[in-house]
Design a protein around this motif. Structure first.
Motif, short mmCIF file in Angstrom:
data_model
loop_
_atom_site.label_atom_id
_atom_site.label_comp_id
_atom_site.label_asym_id
_atom_site.label_seq_id
_atom_site.Cartn_x
_atom_site.Cartn_y
_atom_site.Cartn_z
N GLY A 94 -0.57 6.38 -0.62
CA GLY A 94 0.82 5.97 -0.83
C GLY A 94 1.82 6.86 -0.11
N GLY A 95 3.03 6.31 0.07
CA GLY A 95 4.14 7.09 0.62
C GLY A 95 4.18 7.18 2.12
N ILE A 113 0.83 -1.21 0.00
CA ILE A 113 0.00 0.00 0.00
C ILE A 113 0.86 1.26 0.00
N ILE A 114 2.02 1.21 0.64
CA ILE A 114 2.92 2.37 0.65
C ILE A 114 3.28 2.77 -0.78
N THR A 115 3.34 1.80 -1.69
CA THR A 115 3.67 2.10 -3.10
C THR A 115 2.44 2.51 -3.90
N THR A 116 1.31 2.74 -3.23
CA THR A 116 -0.01 3.05 -3.82
C THR A 116 -0.63 1.82 -4.48
N GLY A 117 -0.13 0.64 -4.17
CA GLY A 117 -0.70 -0.59 -4.70
C GLY A 117 -1.71 -1.19 -3.73
N THR A 136 10.99 2.08 -1.57
CA THR A 136 9.55 1.82 -1.43
C THR A 136 8.80 3.12 -1.16
N TYR A 137 9.30 3.92 -0.22
CA TYR A 137 8.66 5.21 0.08
C TYR A 137 8.77 6.16 -1.11
N THR A 186 -1.32 3.62 7.69
CA THR A 186 -0.84 3.52 6.32
C THR A 186 -1.82 4.23 5.40
N SER A 187 -1.29 5.12 4.55
CA SER A 187 -2.15 5.92 3.68
C SER A 187 -2.41 5.21 2.37
N GLY A 245 6.15 5.25 -3.67
CA GLY A 245 4.83 5.65 -3.20
C GLY A 245 4.63 7.14 -3.18
#
Length: 308
Positions: free
Chosen positions: A254-255, A55-59, A183-184, A250-251, A187
């Protein structure tokens, strides 16, 4: 005060729940009950850690529950008395890594949104689990294998120990290594990451592989816990894992996200479920409350993003 509350507010929510329940139910703070809570959320927590990084990668990863089921039946068929424990565990790891790699490759090389690629894997992996097992449970597992789900070391259940190890390793990976930094970066802004020379596709595939691996680990522990391989295992686990990640800060944009936050989120879900059980509240209400908490967490996250 604002940033402090924003950073540690979720911890205060968990502490408040624990304090309130200690008054409402004298059984809540008993050592056995607390161990049961942590053991029950260890499976969701392990999956949630993998989902957090995705999810951090907007996935997103919707296939976790089905990967658990496929791992369960595959491992169970190689974990009978007399079978090699190492071989059965390697098969489980292989299933998770393969499913994660397929998710990552389809998303990156096929340019298909992760929601669709992992939705496809969710359906396919569940179908494979049913096909492989002929829709039937696979019993008669060996004692060494079942120890992974039922054993106790120094008074601590083995699933909790493995959950703690996964949490520590994943936190170090995300907070202290190049893998985590990239990873960050992906995202935060995928185009900027590419301009900086990051091989985005490669790291996204590795991230989905890691998520698949953690789903497989949870699947093996669950199978050992219930002493049978089940093609129906892991239903809705992906939703609980996503809930733990989102509740933990966790957003979805992402990021943003941390492993400790997800662990706290999983604990909140576990304490909520256990508390409502002790108070005799219907399981239907538990689902409603869990849904309300998830929506509230997303609304709070959305407001933070607007302010940012």
């Amino acid at each position: 005060m604002g940033p402090f509350i924003s950073k540690y507010g979720i911890v205060f929510v968990l502490l408040a729940m624990v304090i309130i329940m200690s008054f409402l139910s004298p059984s809540f703070l008993k050592t056995q009950n607390l161990l049961n809570i942590i053991r029950q959320i260890s499976f969701i927590g392990i999956v949630g850690i993998g989902v957090t990084i995705v999810i951090i990668t907007t996935g997103i990863d919707l296939s976790s529950g089905s990967v658990i089921a496929l791992t369960s039946v595959m491992v169970a068929s190689f974990a009978h008395p007399g079978d090699s424990l190492v071989i059965s565990l390697l098969i489980g790891v292989g299933v998770g890594v393969a499913c994660g790699a397929i998710n990552g490759i389809i998303s990156t090389k096929g340019k298909i949104p992760p929601f669709i690629s992992t939705l496809g894997m969710m359906t396919a992996a569940r179908g494979l689990a049913l096909l492989y097992s002929d829709g039937r449970p696979i019993p008669n597992l060996s004692e060494p294998f079942m120890f992974l789900g039922r054993g106790v070391i120094a008074g601590i259940p083995v699933p909790i120990i493995i959950f703690a190890l996964v949490g520590i390793v994943s936190h170090i990976l995300l907070a202290k290594t190049k893998f985590g930094k990239y990873t960050y970066a992906i995202g935060g802004n995928v185009q900027a990451a590419k301009i900086c020379g990051i091989n985005v596709d490669r790291y996204l595939i590795l991230i989905y592989v890691y998520a698949g691996l953690l789903s497989a680990i949870a699947g093996m522990l669950l199978t050992a816990r219930v002493s049978v391989g089940q093609p129906s295992m892991g239903v809705s686990f992906e939703l609980d894992a996503i809930a733990a990640a989102v509740i933990g800060g966790t957003s979805l944009a992402g990021g943003v996200g941390t492993i400790p936050g997800t662990i706290i989120g999983a604990l909140i879900i576990g304490v909520l479920n256990n508390s409502l059980d002790l108070l005799g509240v219907s399981s239907y209400w538990q689902q409603i409350l869990k849904g309300a908490i998830i929506v509230s967490a997303v609304l709070i996250d959305s407001r933070k993003n607007k302010k940012a």
